[in-house]
Design an enzyme around this catalytic site. Sequence first.
Site, PDB file in Angstrom:
ATOM      1  N   GLU A   1       0.811  -1.223   0.000  1.00  0.00           N
ATOM      2  CA  GLU A   1       0.000   0.000   0.000  1.00  0.00           C
ATOM      3  C   GLU A   1       0.840   1.266   0.000  1.00  0.00           C
ATOM      4  O   GLU A   1       0.486   2.254  -0.634  1.00  0.00           O
ATOM      5  CB  GLU A   1      -0.950   0.017   1.207  1.00  0.00           C
TER       6      GLU A   1
ATOM      7  N   ALA B   1     -11.146   0.388   3.259  1.00  0.00           N
ATOM      8  CA  ALA B   1     -10.655   1.590   3.936  1.00  0.00           C
ATOM      9  C   ALA B   1      -9.567   1.246   4.945  1.00  0.00           C
ATOM     10  O   ALA B   1      -8.595   1.988   5.095  1.00  0.00           O
ATOM     11  CB  ALA B   1     -11.811   2.308   4.632  1.00  0.00           C
TER      12      ALA B   1
ATOM     13  N   PHE C   1      -7.269  -0.832   4.725  1.00  0.00           N
ATOM     14  CA  PHE C   1      -5.957  -1.051   4.111  1.00  0.00           C
ATOM     15  C   PHE C   1      -5.182   0.262   3.976  1.00  0.00           C
ATOM     16  O   PHE C   1      -3.962   0.268   3.842  1.00  0.00           O
ATOM     17  CB  PHE C   1      -6.091  -1.745   2.750  1.00  0.00           C
TER      18      PHE C   1
ATOM     19  N   HIS D   1     -12.534  -5.408   9.141  1.00  0.00           N
ATOM     20  CA  HIS D   1     -13.013  -5.098   7.788  1.00  0.00           C
ATOM     21  C   HIS D   1     -14.348  -4.354   7.787  1.00  0.00           C
ATOM     22  O   HIS D   1     -14.996  -4.266   6.752  1.00  0.00           O
ATOM     23  CB  HIS D   1     -13.195  -6.392   6.978  1.00  0.00           C
TER      24      HIS D   1
END
Lengths: 323, 318
Positions: A60, A84, A86, A129
């Site tokens: 990322e 989001a 991540f 998550h």
Amino acid sequence: MTGVTTREMTYAAATNEAVHLEMARDEDVVLFGQSVAGSPDDPFLKAFGADRVRVTPISETAEIGMAAGAALAGKRPVVDCTMAEFLLVSMDQVVNEANRFHYMSGGRVTAPLVLKAGYGFTAGWAGQHTGSIYGMFMGVPGLKVALPSTPADAKGLMASAIRDDNPVLFLHHYLLLLEQGPVPEGEHLVPFGSADVKRPGSDVTVVATGWTVHRALAAAERLAADGVDVEVIDPRTIAPLDTATILTSVEKTGRLVLVDQATRHSSVATVIAGEVAEHGFSALRAPIVQVTALDASIAYAKPMEDYVLPDEDKIVAAVRGVA
Amino acid sequence: MNADQARSVLRTMWRIRAFEERVGRLKRSDEVHGLIHLSIGGEGVAAAVCGQLRDNDVVYSGHRAHGHVLAKGAPMPETMAELMGREGGLCRGMGGSMHLVDVAHGMLGATGVVGGTVPAALGSALAARMRGEDTVSVVFFGDGAVQAGTFAESVNLAALWRLPVVLVCENNGFAEFSPRSAHTPVERVSDLVAPWGIPAATVDGNDAVAVWEEFGRLLAGVRAGEGPALLEALTHRLRGHYEGDPDRYRVAVAAEEWQERDPVLRLERTGLERGWFDADEAKAVREAAHAEVEDAVAWARESPWPTPELASSLVYGS
């Protein structure tokens, strides 16, 4: 949307349509992501080729930092960050690099960049998550944050995000992806910093975002049957935040209920409550009420998930409490 | 390196040296008021690398960026004014020492977060390649950044996409306040990229001629489209990590030894030996650099402070 030709489509399809139209309109728009171009039949890959539609490794920081560097050099990257959460892996790039380049350079450079990510998947996806973590981004200078609640807004906000000269966090709600709605054909732009009155009313103002807009609208229908006329406002972007529309509504109703899927102390609700308490106090005829998630992680078990989150019943009860 | 190149590199090195020494004094008198990291001892790398780049080649840097910015071509008065927080500065006084930008000369960004701009160099390289240009991106970072995840991620992505990026690691042996051995068992940064097949070299960063030759070799391949490369330049940071650093974690280099190692004096000696310039020319270059710095300080002092209106108006671009 009078006078505009619309088509029924899903929120996910509307978002993709905006990206597709902008990529066709401007060759500097490029698409990066860990799960883009999943097959040779991918519509983006077929339309725009592997040079502009690029799979990135699960890195990322490099992915978003690379996109920011491409933006500085004239590209308009859309990065599909999937979730989001991540973004948290690459927080330096999101909240301390890309967002500050324009400001720290005295305006000499811009970083037009869209970070697209899903949030709020409260369907058994458990603690990591399911968060509605936009609150930790809305106070970050230089970063814009869009939270569409309808297919039409999803299309219009994405198109505006891509044309914006700043880094934009475009957060789509996982529970809305398959929701259908009318979407304007062709070019459709929703301006940032412009709240939408989703339902006019005169007794109580309810401000909600994303998925909770629909819970608020359903609650408003139930309350209408009891003779309580609720106005539902969706800010649509929380940075910039249109407080003027909210204050105007509170001037009319004198009552404010804030609905937010986020944890209370990192919610848009709390920010709006502060603004209205300071700038709309004289109009208030009841305390501001916030219907938010608990300040807790989202639990896995279904009854626990329901317990932690705001829902229609909680909104109805809150409105009745002030009406 | 030929005589013209040597004179040009020597001039850049003296400009950086004179600038940095003056900034150190201005810091102590608080005319430069912020967090300052000087690059005294590293001038050879900045000058020999940037001296081979074009204006439209992109450079990114980190917190110790003054030398890179000047070497890339930024005007000294505007650079000094930025460090003094003035409206006439490169970034209108809004960025300061760690965030110098000069778009006209390809200096696109510097960061105060170690390793933070390494991936940005990849993106600018990609943008150039997509436009069909043969420009390259160079990112300067220290040996401390190599232990950050962003380095490994960026090396992987640059190699995967064969991006025209030169990673220039200035290895001064200290990551902020710790010797390299306290942070990693890997001594040579250039050893780290072998699995990705990236051309890499380690060079004596105090030897500007060696930096010039090695960087030039790597740059030719990168510009020709052969993918990224890494140059590790072994340098010495004469000053502390930041101005004001008590610097108790290392033993100071003896003055006589520094005379031998000092990259500016070393290039002077080499140039004299090889007949690239004579002593009068070298002296003139040195004196011109000091005069230029004084002019820059005078110019910067005349520049106004940024106005409060900028505080809000610059938050978003257009």
